[in-house]
Motif scaffolding. Sequence first.
Motif, PDB file in Angstrom:
ATOM      1  N   TYR A 124       0.823  -1.224   0.000  1.00 12.15           N
ATOM      2  CA  TYR A 124       0.000   0.000   0.000  1.00 12.15           C
ATOM      3  C   TYR A 124       0.846   1.259   0.000  1.00 12.15           C
ATOM      4  N   ILE A 151      -2.047  -0.246  -5.827  1.00  9.76           N
ATOM      5  CA  ILE A 151      -3.452  -0.308  -5.400  1.00  9.76           C
ATOM      6  C   ILE A 151      -4.294  -0.049  -6.649  1.00  9.76           C
ATOM      7  N   THR A 195      -5.278  -4.081  -2.998  1.00  8.06           N
ATOM      8  CA  THR A 195      -3.845  -3.900  -2.749  1.00  8.06           C
ATOM      9  C   THR A 195      -3.075  -5.179  -3.066  1.00  8.06           C
TER      10      THR A 195
END
Length: 483
Positions: free
Chosen positions: A347, A354, A359
């Motif tokens: 992330y 993302i 993610t």
Amino acid sequence: MAKVVVIGAGIAGLVASIELLNKNHEVTLIEKNNMVGGLCSGYFLNNTYVDCCLHWLMGTKEGNSINDIWKETGALGEDIKIISLPTLGSYEYQGATITFYRDLDKAEEEWKKISPIDEKAIHKFFNAVRHVGSLMDLVLSKKIKGNIKAIDLIKSLPDSKHIIKSMKQSREEYSKNFISPAIQFAIKNCQTGYNNMFFFFDLYGIFSKGNADIPEGGAFYMTQRMQEKFISLGGKLLLSETVKEILIKDKLAYAVKTENKTFDCDYVISTVDPYYTLNELLKKNYKIKLFNKLKDNIESNPVSSCFNVFLSINEDLSDIEAPTGLNITPIRVGKLKTDFMIVRPYYYDQNHFIINGKTVVSLFVDQNQDDYEYFNSLSKDEYKEETSRIINDMINALISRYPKLKGKIEYLMSIDPIKIGNYTNTSYGSFQSFSFTNKSSFYSYNGKIKDLPNVFLAGQWCRSIGGTPTALLSACSVIKNIK
Ligand SMILES: Cc1cc2nc3c(=O)[nH]c(=O)nc-3n(C[C@H](O)[C@H](O)[C@H](O)COP(=O)(O)OP(=O)(O)OC[C@H]3O[C@@H](n4cnc5c(N)ncnc54)[C@H](O)[C@@H]3O)c2cc1C
């Protein structure tokens, strides 16, 4: 001006080629895969990008010798954002969390609160990290003049006995300096691979000084920038072209033969695994004693590979430290039975990892030559079945720690020692070189082959530990032989 053929467009091949172009040589770079990068690669799967390499890149700090080369070769630049994670890792064990913060004072204070009884050992550990980190900072910033041996520099550090002793200690042995089982677990697992405790002081020290961070976008984008630099300087790049032989006449290489063509040359630099280069490309006509010795003693200096599973997860993962080491119910991965797995949610690089709220996450387990041999002994169907089982076991271990992820996980891909070996021809699927363990010494090889003065080897295998810094440094070193 010399005509040079460079074999392999991984980090060593790209660095050597660009630096040779900068010296006005004519360079043909030949790569068997359809893109550059080799072991330092990233891939796209249904629009999701996966980085199969960069957990940290040594040389991200301005003003040091490795950073200069990354910039010269286009890998890094003024406009490339560097991501500095707050920790090198967090390790969970029986309810306690031990974190290797970049801020060493903060980490030391927190560890002492978790285990007051270990106060002295904790202080010694963090001081070793501080001293080795400062020394590496000095060495890399080129402030040390003259030819001083590394060991003499280390001997000059405060508490040098402790630091020198760590070269003869595995991480597991060193972990016994602590009473806290959680600290023991964290130290034992604090670094992937099999290197001795000193190597962790080195890595954590460099990390704490901001010189082992992550360029935004990771491996794929970094190596694509290097490819662009190579082409912009007039280099000739051939992708999907496998070198079959280095042709020799009168004790000199005169050409490199691929499946389809022959390329004349004055010099050859092979950045492919040395065993592959000697056995396949040079038809077993040359030997390098050091590499025979290292392979014969592989139990004392194992190689590092991994079983690495990549997932896309539809959940906010910001509560999971990147990376986190988990104590899991034991699973078998290759030959290894392990109670440890690293989870890395990506992330921290929102622009690349993302996608539509999902993610990318990697699950990582260490592997070595024995695991490679194990997978290699399986039939095609057994390998498929076994790798599917391992992927499921690793995902289940993740869910068992984070039940909220159940039903939200999409499997993307995995890499293992066999896939890594097939992709790059690296022995045992190793992505580093022979380890520097408590039972082995540090080695370094100058790239020369006896009786073959115009062929040189570069790449991760040229020095203990390996990785991208060794690939870069070995490339810079061998090009000095090209006149
Ligand atoms: C999962 C993973 C995580 C890693 N994490 C890190 C990290 O965080 N930090 C770090 O510094 N390093 C990391 N590494 C290690 C790093 O990627 C490698 O050590 C480094 O990239 C090796 O570069 P190289 O040029 O020496 O070798 P390679 O990348 O192996 O380059 C050799 C090239 O030669 C090509 N080739 C092989 N045979 C032929 C042939 N016959 N003809 C033409 N071409 C051929 C190969 O395809 C390859 O592209 C990681 C690697 C992996 C896989």
